[in-house]
Design an enzyme around this catalytic site. Structure first.
Site, PDB file in Angstrom:
ATOM      1  N   HIS A   1     -37.054  45.731  51.295  1.00 49.64           N
ATOM      2  CA  HIS A   1     -35.653  45.303  51.316  1.00 49.64           C
ATOM      3  C   HIS A   1     -35.426  43.874  50.849  1.00 49.64           C
ATOM      4  O   HIS A   1     -34.323  43.346  50.977  1.00 49.64           O
ATOM      5  CB  HIS A   1     -35.080  45.475  52.730  1.00 49.64           C
TER       6      HIS A   1
ATOM      7  N   GLY B   1     -25.657  36.152  60.931  1.00 49.38           N
ATOM      8  CA  GLY B   1     -25.421  37.558  60.626  1.00 49.38           C
ATOM      9  C   GLY B   1     -24.856  37.757  59.228  1.00 49.38           C
ATOM     10  O   GLY B   1     -25.234  38.671  58.500  1.00 49.38           O
TER      11      GLY B   1
ATOM     12  N   ARG C   1     -22.108  33.097  55.603  1.00 52.60           N
ATOM     13  CA  ARG C   1     -22.506  31.985  56.467  1.00 52.60           C
ATOM     14  C   ARG C   1     -23.859  31.435  56.040  1.00 52.60           C
ATOM     15  O   ARG C   1     -24.102  30.233  56.145  1.00 52.60           O
ATOM     16  CB  ARG C   1     -22.507  32.425  57.938  1.00 52.60           C
TER      17      ARG C   1
ATOM     18  N   ARG D   1     -32.237  32.910  65.163  1.00 51.23           N
ATOM     19  CA  ARG D   1     -30.923  33.525  64.967  1.00 51.23           C
ATOM     20  C   ARG D   1     -29.853  32.513  65.317  1.00 51.23           C
ATOM     21  O   ARG D   1     -29.913  31.876  66.383  1.00 51.23           O
ATOM     22  CB  ARG D   1     -30.791  34.784  65.836  1.00 51.23           C
TER      23      ARG D   1
ATOM     24  N   GLY E   1     -26.018  32.839  65.682  1.00 49.54           N
ATOM     25  CA  GLY E   1     -24.915  33.791  65.619  1.00 49.54           C
ATOM     26  C   GLY E   1     -23.773  33.423  66.537  1.00 49.54           C
ATOM     27  O   GLY E   1     -23.680  32.294  67.028  1.00 49.54           O
TER      28      GLY E   1
ATOM     29  N   GLU F   1     -24.133  39.964  72.275  1.00 50.61           N
ATOM     30  CA  GLU F   1     -24.154  39.970  70.813  1.00 50.61           C
ATOM     31  C   GLU F   1     -24.877  41.242  70.416  1.00 50.61           C
ATOM     32  O   GLU F   1     -24.935  42.172  71.211  1.00 50.61           O
ATOM     33  CB  GLU F   1     -24.758  38.668  70.258  1.00 50.61           C
TER      34      GLU F   1
ATOM     35  N   SER G   1     -17.771  32.825  70.694  1.00 48.51           N
ATOM     36  CA  SER G   1     -16.565  32.995  69.875  1.00 48.51           C
ATOM     37  C   SER G   1     -15.439  33.697  70.641  1.00 48.51           C
ATOM     38  O   SER G   1     -14.291  33.659  70.238  1.00 48.51           O
ATOM     39  CB  SER G   1     -16.895  33.806  68.618  1.00 48.51           C
ATOM     40  N   ASP G   2     -15.803  34.367  71.749  1.00 45.51           N
ATOM     41  CA  ASP G   2     -14.802  35.069  72.547  1.00 45.51           C
ATOM     42  C   ASP G   2     -15.339  35.237  73.956  1.00 45.51           C
ATOM     43  O   ASP G   2     -16.521  35.030  74.199  1.00 45.51           O
ATOM     44  CB  ASP G   2     -14.453  36.432  71.923  1.00 45.51           C
TER      45      ASP G   2
END
Ligand code: HPA
Length: 239
Positions: A4, A20, A24, A88, A90, A181, A205-206
């Site tokens: 990949h 992610g 970004r 990570r 994110g 997440e 973020s929330d």
């Protein structure tokens, strides 16, 4: 080349930041790297390798969304490209009252509600996914030194964004899980399989505890802070 990824051997630094979103990843390279170049574009997963201001080599590779996606890229980076540490970077939703938007959650461990465990015949046992200790400590020190609000603990890496049970999160919250997440568990798993290192840092973020949303500027500031923390982990790793 791996299945990949179409980068060449040696195209990645020992440490890879992993947001992610491919956009970004591009933003991280443009904003925080110098002398960077595109090293992968398979499936639009634009990855870059460059240097920090002090010359420390670093790469950024987008994970896509969910455990299967991050699992594929992390596996290939660790096993085919000699990557040692993936961080990570994110976003997550907070599960606890005391965690505000823009805070940073550092994933000491991760839980999952997915079938990844069934890939081994563990016979009802589970695997407790944890961050690399040195990278964890380095991220905590970096956040503290910069005066950022941060929380260290367990995350839920959920397989379901739109959960049909609107109250299931409360069970995780009651177990002390700090936020949700969709990737940390898959990253920690891939690192464990390859005997390599991983850390997940998420900007909140929330929240499931209140309704507030971030302005564009606040969102950007919180992403900047999280990346600053991750870059200190990169520098510490390379010391
Ligand atoms: N759920 C799952 N993943 C997320 C969320 C969420 O609320 N927020 C950011 N990533």
């Amino acid at each position: 080349m791996s299945i990949h990824i179409n980068a060449k051997p040696g195209d990645f630094a020992k440490v890879v930041l992993m947001p992610g979103d491919p956009r970004r990843a591009e933003w991280i390279a443009k904003t925080f790297f110098k002398n960077y170049r595109l090293v992968n574009d398979v499936r639009g997963m634009t990855a870059y390798t460059g240097e920090l201001e002090d010359g420390t080599p670093v790469s950024v590779f987008p994970s896509g969304m969910g455990i299967p996606s991050i699992g594929i890229y992390a596996h290939e980076l660790y096993n085919e490209y000699g990557v040692e540490l993936i961080i990570r970077v994110g976003t997550c939703g907070a599960y606890q009252e005391g965690i505000d938007l823009k805070d940073i959650i550092i994933g000491q461990g991760a839980c999952c509600d997915t079938a990844i465990l069934n890939s081994y015949n563990f016979q009802n046992a589970t695997y407790s996914a944890i961050a690399d200790y040195d990278a964890l400590v380095s991220s905590v020190e970096a956040a503290k030194a910069r005066g950022y609000r941060y929380h260290v603990g367990n995350m839920l890496s959920s397989n379901v964004f739109y959960n049909g049970d609107p109250n299931i999160w409360k069970k995780w919250a009651a177990m002390g899980v700090k936020g949700v997440e969709m990737e940390a568990y898959g990253l920690y798993w891939a690192a464990a399989e390859a005997n390599k290192k991983a850390l997940a840092i998420c900007s909140v973020s929330d929240s499931f505890c209140f309704t507030k949303i971030l302005s564009q500027m606040e969102r950007q500031e919180s992403l900047n802070n999280m990346i600053e923390v991750a870059l200190q982990v990169v520098r510490d790793f390379n010391k």
